[in-house]
Write an enzyme that holds these catalytic residues in place. Structure first.
Site, PDB file in Angstrom:
ATOM      1  N   ARG A   1       0.831  -1.213   0.000  1.00 61.95           N
ATOM      2  CA  ARG A   1       0.000   0.000   0.000  1.00 61.95           C
ATOM      3  C   ARG A   1       0.860   1.255   0.000  1.00 61.95           C
ATOM      4  O   ARG A   1       0.559   2.222  -0.688  1.00 61.95           O
ATOM      5  CB  ARG A   1      -0.943   0.002   1.202  1.00 61.95           C
ATOM      6  CG  ARG A   1      -2.111  -0.943   0.990  1.00 61.95           C
ATOM      7  CD  ARG A   1      -3.164  -0.774   2.049  1.00 61.95           C
ATOM      8  NE  ARG A   1      -3.805   0.526   2.008  1.00 61.95           N
ATOM      9  CZ  ARG A   1      -4.439   1.078   3.037  1.00 61.95           C
ATOM     10  NH1 ARG A   1      -4.500   0.447   4.184  1.00 61.95           N
ATOM     11  NH2 ARG A   1      -4.995   2.254   2.926  1.00 61.95           N
TER      12      ARG A   1
ATOM     13  N   HIS B   1      -7.001   8.475  11.079  1.00 65.27           N
ATOM     14  CA  HIS B   1      -6.650   7.051  11.118  1.00 65.27           C
ATOM     15  C   HIS B   1      -5.148   6.813  10.998  1.00 65.27           C
ATOM     16  O   HIS B   1      -4.718   5.728  10.636  1.00 65.27           O
ATOM     17  CB  HIS B   1      -7.420   6.290  10.019  1.00 65.27           C
ATOM     18  CG  HIS B   1      -8.899   6.259  10.264  1.00 65.27           C
ATOM     19  ND1 HIS B   1      -9.834   5.941   9.294  1.00 65.27           N
ATOM     20  CD2 HIS B   1      -9.627   6.514  11.387  1.00 65.27           C
ATOM     21  CE1 HIS B   1     -11.048   5.996   9.809  1.00 65.27           C
ATOM     22  NE2 HIS B   1     -10.957   6.354  11.067  1.00 65.27           N
TER      23      HIS B   1
ATOM     24  N   CYS C   1       6.280   1.283  17.781  1.00 62.60           N
ATOM     25  CA  CYS C   1       6.478   0.048  18.531  1.00 62.60           C
ATOM     26  C   CYS C   1       5.178  -0.343  19.237  1.00 62.60           C
ATOM     27  O   CYS C   1       4.443   0.514  19.717  1.00 62.60           O
ATOM     28  CB  CYS C   1       7.605   0.248  19.550  1.00 62.60           C
ATOM     29  SG  CYS C   1       7.900  -1.217  20.556  1.00 62.60           S
TER      30      CYS C   1
ATOM     31  N   THR D   1     -16.444   9.861   1.235  1.00 65.58           N
ATOM     32  CA  THR D   1     -16.506   8.850   2.296  1.00 65.58           C
ATOM     33  C   THR D   1     -17.900   8.241   2.353  1.00 65.58           C
ATOM     34  O   THR D   1     -18.894   8.940   2.147  1.00 65.58           O
ATOM     35  CB  THR D   1     -16.128   9.429   3.679  1.00 65.58           C
ATOM     36  OG1 THR D   1     -16.247   8.379   4.653  1.00 65.58           O
ATOM     37  CG2 THR D   1     -16.981  10.604   4.095  1.00 65.58           C
TER      38      THR D   1
ATOM     39  N   ASN E   1     -20.174  13.449  -3.407  1.00 65.07           N
ATOM     40  CA  ASN E   1     -19.997  12.001  -3.571  1.00 65.07           C
ATOM     41  C   ASN E   1     -20.909  11.547  -4.708  1.00 65.07           C
ATOM     42  O   ASN E   1     -22.073  11.941  -4.745  1.00 65.07           O
ATOM     43  CB  ASN E   1     -20.399  11.301  -2.249  1.00 65.07           C
ATOM     44  CG  ASN E   1     -19.921   9.871  -2.166  1.00 65.07           C
ATOM     45  OD1 ASN E   1     -20.099   9.099  -3.105  1.00 65.07           O
ATOM     46  ND2 ASN E   1     -19.326   9.516  -1.053  1.00 65.07           N
TER      47      ASN E   1
ATOM     48  N   GLU F   1     -22.251   8.788  -5.017  1.00 68.62           N
ATOM     49  CA  GLU F   1     -23.239   7.824  -4.500  1.00 68.62           C
ATOM     50  C   GLU F   1     -23.897   8.373  -3.237  1.00 68.62           C
ATOM     51  O   GLU F   1     -23.302   9.176  -2.517  1.00 68.62           O
ATOM     52  CB  GLU F   1     -22.544   6.511  -4.095  1.00 68.62           C
ATOM     53  CG  GLU F   1     -21.625   5.913  -5.132  1.00 68.62           C
ATOM     54  CD  GLU F   1     -22.373   5.123  -6.170  1.00 68.62           C
ATOM     55  OE1 GLU F   1     -23.511   4.710  -5.895  1.00 68.62           O
ATOM     56  OE2 GLU F   1     -21.816   4.951  -7.274  1.00 68.62           O
TER      57      GLU F   1
HETATM   58  P1  OAD Z   1     -15.350   3.692   1.507  1.00 70.39           P
HETATM   59  O1  OAD Z   1     -14.786   2.737   0.518  1.00 70.39           O
HETATM   60  O2  OAD Z   1     -16.218   3.146   2.577  1.00 70.39           O
HETATM   61  O3  OAD Z   1     -16.161   4.829   0.746  1.00 70.39           O
HETATM   62  C1  OAD Z   1     -15.614   5.519  -0.346  1.00 70.39           C
HETATM   63  C2  OAD Z   1     -16.621   6.547  -0.822  1.00 70.39           C
HETATM   64  O4  OAD Z   1     -16.021   7.331  -1.844  1.00 70.39           O
HETATM   65  C3  OAD Z   1     -17.908   5.973  -1.395  1.00 70.39           C
HETATM   66  O5  OAD Z   1     -19.029   6.604  -0.793  1.00 70.39           O
HETATM   67  C4  OAD Z   1     -17.832   6.322  -2.889  1.00 70.39           C
HETATM   68  O6  OAD Z   1     -19.112   6.567  -3.472  1.00 70.39           O
HETATM   69  C5  OAD Z   1     -17.005   7.588  -2.833  1.00 70.39           C
HETATM   70  N1  OAD Z   1     -16.272   7.933  -4.069  1.00 70.39           N
HETATM   71  C6  OAD Z   1     -15.726   7.094  -4.991  1.00 70.39           C
HETATM   72  N2  OAD Z   1     -15.124   7.798  -5.961  1.00 70.39           N
HETATM   73  C7  OAD Z   1     -15.293   9.121  -5.660  1.00 70.39           C
HETATM   74  C8  OAD Z   1     -14.897  10.349  -6.273  1.00 70.39           C
HETATM   75  N3  OAD Z   1     -14.191  10.367  -7.415  1.00 70.39           N
HETATM   76  N4  OAD Z   1     -15.239  11.503  -5.667  1.00 70.39           N
HETATM   77  C9  OAD Z   1     -15.958  11.503  -4.507  1.00 70.39           C
HETATM   78  N5  OAD Z   1     -16.358  10.378  -3.894  1.00 70.39           N
HETATM   79  C10 OAD Z   1     -16.037   9.200  -4.453  1.00 70.39           C
HETATM   80  O7  OAD Z   1     -14.099   4.494   2.122  1.00 70.39           O
HETATM   81  P2  OAD Z   1     -14.011   5.429   3.419  1.00 70.39           P
HETATM   82  O8  OAD Z   1     -15.292   6.137   3.652  1.00 70.39           O
HETATM   83  O9  OAD Z   1     -12.791   6.235   3.263  1.00 70.39           O
HETATM   84  O10 OAD Z   1     -10.519   2.813   8.020  1.00 70.39           O
HETATM   85  O11 OAD Z   1     -13.792   4.366   4.550  1.00 70.39           O
HETATM   86  C11 OAD Z   1     -13.653   4.816   5.860  1.00 70.39           C
HETATM   87  C12 OAD Z   1     -12.674   3.949   6.610  1.00 70.39           C
HETATM   88  O12 OAD Z   1     -13.020   2.567   6.447  1.00 70.39           O
HETATM   89  C13 OAD Z   1     -11.241   4.031   6.114  1.00 70.39           C
HETATM   90  O13 OAD Z   1     -10.508   5.124   6.649  1.00 70.39           O
HETATM   91  C14 OAD Z   1     -10.673   2.736   6.587  1.00 70.39           C
HETATM   92  C15 OAD Z   1     -11.803   1.812   6.207  1.00 70.39           C
HETATM   93  O14 OAD Z   1     -11.881   0.637   6.922  1.00 70.39           O
HETATM   94  C16 OAD Z   1      -9.497   2.186   8.601  1.00 70.39           C
HETATM   95  O15 OAD Z   1      -8.670   1.537   7.982  1.00 70.39           O
HETATM   96  C17 OAD Z   1      -9.452   2.386  10.080  1.00 70.39           C
END
Ligand code: OAD
Length: 240
Positions: free
Chosen positions: A73, A122, A130, A190, A214, A216
């Site tokens: 990553r 996060h 550590c 998000t 977003n 969606e």
């Molecule tokens: P998700 O994968 O849950 O959501 C991603 C969002 O981005 C979705 O709502 C999509 O519709 C939107 N999206 C996709 N392409 C886009 C674009 N070009 N412009 C705007 N929006 C777009 O990811 P996160 O919400 O980031 O946590 O997930 C939250 C947390 O869950 C992460 O930080 C991670 C994960 O588990 C940890 O690792 C602790």
């Protein structure tokens, strides 16, 4: 190319008038840099097991597997560039007196785009820490998975928040303060299902006018004041 321009309503005027702006971002803002989201098509949690790769228990069971994945990553993050949306947020920050960017992303792209007041809810993949003591060390290139033991008896792990762990207390407190102060909040890319990050954008926490950007619908859609159904890079550069 899009053939329609997203409907912004009076967002430009609101941004010009706001003295305090908070932005909450998630992996969708990095999608246009070429990084996968977590839950969308091709998302990381659709193809990988969260409990193996992103939990303290998974790390205790197989630290080499976990580090192999985070090395991949980290390499992916370094191989891409900030998107026009990241760059636009850095530009907006320059003209807002009180601007805070709270991100759930660990990819460092906001910092690389020039954002300054960034709260990494996060954690990040620039350092390892550590498991036992307070020691930290840079995680610039691939982490040596043959040398995971720290001299104190602990193990080096990525400096990020895993499932079941608390967010860094000072970072979280600063994010809640910023959300409480904000007149305008942008929620970008998000799904809004991971708390406490998502709660920053709820009416329990903020009195700001909340705008979601977003393509969606999300878990926050019902609570926000305005939803702009478009990609981050189709909206933010126009605001900057
Ligand atoms: P998700 O994968 O849950 O959501 C991603 C969002 O981005 C979705 O709502 C999509 O519709 C939107 N999206 C996709 N392409 C886009 C674009 N070009 N412009 C705007 N929006 C777009 O990811 P996160 O919400 O980031 O946590 O997930 C939250 C947390 O869950 C992460 O930080 C991670 C994960 O588990 C940890 O690792 C602790």
């Amino acid at each position: 190319m899009r053939d329609t321009v997203p409907e912004l309503g009076d967002l430009r005027e609101r941004l010009d008038a706001a003295r305090s702006v908070t932005v909450l971002t998630g992996s969708g803002i990095s999608a246009e840099s070429g990084l996968p989201t977590f839950r969308g098509v091709g998302g990381l949690w659709r193809t990988h097991r969260v409990e193996e790769l992103a939990s303290p228990q998974g790390f205790a069971r197989d630290p080499r597997l976990v580090w192999t994945w985070y090395n991949e990553r980290r390499n992916a993050h370094k191989s891409v560039e900030p998107s026009p949306a990241h760059v636009a947020l850095a530009a907006i920050e320059k003209r807002v007196p009180d601007f805070t960017l709270a991100t759930q992303n660990v990819d460092s792209l906001h910092l690389r785009a020039g954002s300054r007041n960034v709260l990494e809810l996060h954690g990040n993949l620039r350092e390892a820490k550590c498991t036992r003591c307070d020691a930290r060390r840079p995680f610039d290139d691939a982490f040596d998975i043959e040398a995971l033991e720290h001299e104190c008896g602990g193990m080096w792990r990525p400096d990020i928040v895993w499932f079941g762990e608390s967010l860094p207390a000072e970072v979280l407190a600063a994010a809640f303060d910023a959300a409480r102060r904000a007149e305008l909040m942008l929620v970008v890319g998000t799904s809004g299902i991971v708390h406490p990050a998502a709660s920053l954008a709820t009416k329990r926490v903020t009195r700001a006018y909340v705008v979601e950007i977003n393509p969606e619908e999300t878990a926050l859609t019902a609570q926000v004041d305005q939803s702009i159904r478009a990609r981050a890079s189709d909206v933010l550069p126009g605001l900057a």
